[in-house]
Design a protein around this motif. Sequence first.
Motif, mmCIF file in Angstrom:
data_model
loop_
_atom_site.group_PDB
_atom_site.id
_atom_site.type_symbol
_atom_site.label_atom_id
_atom_site.label_comp_id
_atom_site.label_asym_id
_atom_site.label_seq_id
_atom_site.Cartn_x
_atom_site.Cartn_y
_atom_site.Cartn_z
ATOM 1 N N GLY A 14 32.454 26.100 85.016
ATOM 2 C CA GLY A 14 32.461 27.553 84.057
ATOM 3 C C GLY A 14 31.618 28.558 84.851
ATOM 4 O O GLY A 14 31.549 28.419 86.403
ATOM 5 N N PHE A 15 31.204 29.470 84.381
ATOM 6 C CA PHE A 15 30.920 30.868 84.894
ATOM 7 C C PHE A 15 29.751 31.355 83.999
ATOM 8 O O PHE A 15 29.808 31.232 82.929
ATOM 9 N N ARG A 16 28.796 32.046 84.998
ATOM 10 C CA ARG A 16 27.733 32.715 84.292
ATOM 11 C C ARG A 16 28.209 34.354 84.626
ATOM 12 O O ARG A 16 28.445 34.710 85.886
ATOM 13 N N PHE A 17 28.444 34.773 83.398
ATOM 14 C CA PHE A 17 28.855 36.413 83.764
ATOM 15 C C PHE A 17 27.700 37.356 83.861
ATOM 16 O O PHE A 17 27.066 37.757 82.840
ATOM 17 N N ASP A 18 27.563 37.785 84.889
ATOM 18 C CA ASP A 18 26.352 38.925 85.283
ATOM 19 C C ASP A 18 27.019 40.281 84.648
ATOM 20 O O ASP A 18 28.112 40.588 84.520
ATOM 21 N N ALA A 19 25.951 40.994 83.766
ATOM 22 C CA ALA A 19 26.211 42.138 83.466
ATOM 23 C C ALA A 19 27.453 42.407 82.318
ATOM 24 O O ALA A 19 28.045 43.291 82.560
ATOM 25 N N CYS A 20 27.787 41.395 81.751
ATOM 26 C CA CYS A 20 29.004 41.206 80.891
ATOM 27 C C CYS A 20 29.266 42.180 79.900
ATOM 28 O O CYS A 20 30.175 42.390 79.440
ATOM 29 N N ILE A 21 28.295 43.109 79.689
ATOM 30 C CA ILE A 21 28.112 44.169 78.502
ATOM 31 C C ILE A 21 28.577 45.500 79.401
ATOM 32 O O ILE A 21 29.030 46.714 78.502
ATOM 33 N N PHE A 22 28.840 45.512 80.573
ATOM 34 C CA PHE A 22 29.077 46.685 81.282
ATOM 35 C C PHE A 22 30.651 46.906 81.451
ATOM 36 O O PHE A 22 31.029 47.700 82.509
ATOM 37 N N HIS A 23 31.470 45.814 81.069
ATOM 38 C CA HIS A 23 32.900 45.889 81.497
ATOM 39 C C HIS A 23 33.702 47.239 81.002
ATOM 40 O O HIS A 23 34.490 47.520 81.846
ATOM 41 N N PHE A 24 33.441 47.716 80.099
ATOM 42 C CA PHE A 24 34.061 48.901 79.470
ATOM 43 C C PHE A 24 32.968 50.148 79.297
ATOM 44 O O PHE A 24 31.828 49.891 79.103
ATOM 45 N N HIS A 25 33.388 51.282 79.532
ATOM 46 C CA HIS A 25 32.647 52.545 79.060
ATOM 47 C C HIS A 25 33.508 53.313 78.140
ATOM 48 O O HIS A 25 34.685 53.144 77.922
ATOM 49 N N ASP A 26 32.750 54.317 77.640
ATOM 50 C CA ASP A 26 33.509 55.428 76.687
ATOM 51 C C ASP A 26 34.363 56.162 77.345
ATOM 52 O O ASP A 26 34.109 56.843 78.185
ATOM 53 N N LEU A 27 35.644 56.067 77.036
ATOM 54 C CA LEU A 27 36.916 56.907 77.583
ATOM 55 C C LEU A 27 36.595 58.628 77.298
ATOM 56 O O LEU A 27 36.898 59.468 78.091
ATOM 57 N N LYS A 28 35.823 58.733 76.260
ATOM 58 C CA LYS A 28 35.453 60.164 76.074
ATOM 59 C C LYS A 28 34.290 60.816 77.065
ATOM 60 O O LYS A 28 33.795 61.805 76.924
ATOM 61 N N LEU A 29 33.289 59.721 77.466
ATOM 62 C CA LEU A 29 32.495 60.030 78.409
ATOM 63 C C LEU A 29 31.260 60.736 77.618
ATOM 64 O O LEU A 29 30.806 61.629 78.127
ATOM 65 N N ARG A 30 30.984 60.344 76.471
ATOM 66 C CA ARG A 30 29.951 61.062 75.568
ATOM 67 C C ARG A 30 28.637 60.907 76.105
ATOM 68 O O ARG A 30 28.477 59.896 76.711
ATOM 69 N N ASP A 31 27.764 61.699 76.013
ATOM 70 C CA ASP A 31 26.424 61.786 76.470
ATOM 71 C C ASP A 31 25.656 60.644 75.637
ATOM 72 O O ASP A 31 25.731 60.445 74.441
ATOM 73 N N ASN A 32 24.884 59.903 76.256
ATOM 74 C CA ASN A 32 23.819 58.927 75.480
ATOM 75 C C ASN A 32 22.901 59.847 74.937
ATOM 76 O O ASN A 32 22.072 60.555 75.679
ATOM 77 N N PRO A 33 22.468 59.280 73.596
ATOM 78 C CA PRO A 33 21.366 59.830 72.955
ATOM 79 C C PRO A 33 19.936 59.534 73.316
ATOM 80 O O PRO A 33 20.044 58.216 74.036
ATOM 81 N N PRO A 34 19.027 60.304 73.103
ATOM 82 C CA PRO A 34 17.726 59.622 73.636
ATOM 83 C C PRO A 34 17.353 58.276 72.703
ATOM 84 O O PRO A 34 17.684 58.348 71.768
ATOM 85 N N ALA A 35 16.375 57.417 73.475
ATOM 86 C CA ALA A 35 16.120 56.517 72.717
ATOM 87 C C ALA A 35 14.856 56.816 71.762
ATOM 88 O O ALA A 35 14.148 57.504 71.985
ATOM 89 N N GLN A 36 15.014 56.063 70.704
ATOM 90 C CA GLN A 36 13.984 56.383 69.761
ATOM 91 C C GLN A 36 12.629 55.722 70.145
ATOM 92 O O GLN A 36 11.485 55.947 69.821
ATOM 93 N N LYS A 37 12.714 54.622 70.777
ATOM 94 C CA LYS A 37 11.867 53.793 71.432
ATOM 95 C C LYS A 37 12.129 53.233 72.727
ATOM 96 O O LYS A 37 13.115 52.442 73.083
ATOM 97 N N ALA A 38 11.516 53.516 73.751
ATOM 98 C CA ALA A 38 11.994 52.777 74.953
ATOM 99 C C ALA A 38 12.270 51.509 75.037
ATOM 100 O O ALA A 38 11.323 50.805 74.622
ATOM 101 N N ASP A 39 13.272 51.420 75.594
ATOM 102 C CA ASP A 39 13.515 49.626 75.697
ATOM 103 C C ASP A 39 13.139 49.240 77.066
ATOM 104 O O ASP A 39 14.003 49.382 78.029
ATOM 105 N N THR A 40 12.190 48.465 77.178
ATOM 106 C CA THR A 40 11.534 47.890 78.329
ATOM 107 C C THR A 40 11.893 46.398 78.606
ATOM 108 O O THR A 40 11.203 45.830 79.586
ATOM 109 N N LEU A 41 12.611 45.809 77.831
ATOM 110 C CA LEU A 41 12.931 44.469 77.988
ATOM 111 C C LEU A 41 13.565 44.131 79.408
ATOM 112 O O LEU A 41 13.213 43.166 80.028
#
Length: 556
Positions: free
Chosen positions: A209-236
């Motif tokens: 089997g495999f452990r997939f590192d950073a597997c949520i980063f495989h794709f990006h938004d093709l329109k390259l839209r800006d990320n909005p500010p976080a309502q609460k800083a995610d420090t996890l």
Amino acid sequence: MKSDPQTVLAPATHDRDWWRGAVIYQLYPRSFADANGDGVGDFAGMVERLPYVASLGVDAIWVSPFFRSPMKDFGYDVSDYRDVDPLFGTLQDFDTLVARAHELGLKVIVDQVLSHSSDQHPWFMQSRASRDNARADWYVWADPKADGTPPNNWLSIFGGSAWQWDTRRRQYYLHNFLASQPDLNFHNPDVQKQLLDDLRFWLDRGVDGFRFDACIFHFHDLKLRDNPPAQKADTLSVPASNPYSFQRHLYDKTQPENIGFLQKIRNLLDEYGAASVGEIGDDDSIKTMAAYTSGGDKLHMAYSFNLLATESSAGYIRRQVEELEAQIADGWTSWSIGNHDVPRFLSRWGGVGATGDYTKVALAMLASLRGSVCWWQGDELALTEADIPYEKIQDPYGITFWPEFKGRDGCRTPMPWSRDLVHAGFSGGRPVEPWLPVPAEHSARAVDASEADTASPLHFMRRLLAWRKTESRLLRGGIRFVDAPEPVLAFYRTPDQGPELLCVFNLGRTPVEIDAPANGLQQIHTGVDEHLEATLAGERITLPAHGFFYGQHGSV
């Protein structure tokens, strides 16, 4: 040097669901065992010490990256997905590791870094050469804004903009981590096909089997839209001092197209009866874990940073598990309280003065939750976070954010094998300086010292995991929490048939007495640790400091 792959067992010859409830032991090749005396761990060292891992009673090993790499991020920057870096050995040495692990009854899970490669990978070197070559679109390239600034506001986890200017193409390329780790363009089907072929290469060598590192980063938004500010800083998943936590990461990761790619991975793994575990470090990680493991057609299991955080109260742990259970449906998780990216849990959760008994109760709690378990090497020795002086820091993350965040080196120090040998026997007693220093307090808790003490967390782990294998309710059952005062965590493991198993843990440093949740409770004596096992008198459970209790209603 490449060699012929090993013969693959037909999928029908083993249990395809072995991963459900499995305990997976993470091996960090640089820091596990050094056989050739160069101060860095290697495959020969892992093979030599593998019987120790098997003796713990774990089901599988997860081997952190060992591929060819310039080691800017210690193997998480891959320059060849089909070869072993000479620092660790050869492909033949890897094959030997797989064969030895299988002889010892251990599955082998390989850490795969698919979202990005090294900038020294031939693919990227060709991609950056021009805008019209065969791999020009294999990475994420974008033109600057009219004023020359990056295409949008996306940030790198390692600090600063996620965009790096390239003078050859006169464009920016995306890197969610180091600038030397450019992101692959998964919107290109040729990239997906290539990476799936690379996975097949290792499956043909017999990995399970495999452990997939950073597997949520495989794709990006093709329109390259800006990320909005976080309502609460995610420090996890990042320290509070990192501006990455100031954004809500809507467009640079966890894109809907990722589901289709994970399904392609699952189809491939199903051919071999192999399993997968994905790392989910997301703003809404629990929702993503549920989405990525449901339906039986994507990841087999996933883990988040929710229990890798600094918060460790019983209430916090209960909230994380209950929130996941409310969403995960037929999905599956793998809980972890330590890995190569966060401080050792004994220091992070236990704090100053935490003892080996805290390691024991934390392990018992973790191994009793619904899901599988990922365990970081050396935590069974009650190792604390090492304090690495700045001049010896290796981690680029730590160098950037020093001193508010000292990086990840403190949990990555060499495994201590012998209290009486130089550098705790990491290099077999040779005087060579290891790649990271071995703290004196780690030498005192070396494997041989723990072996000599039958009351050590090491022996506790062996007894606990041996007992756990006999208790089916801990492997496959459901989970239902019951109210208990801090610092007590209490829940039932619920089988499809038969009585529920009550699990109670005192996460505090003083004894606690609580009411049994219902009448007619019978204690199950595990024989794991009489010193920490609670007592039942009438309808009252008395838990010693860091104590635990297992029981059921009705006859045992």
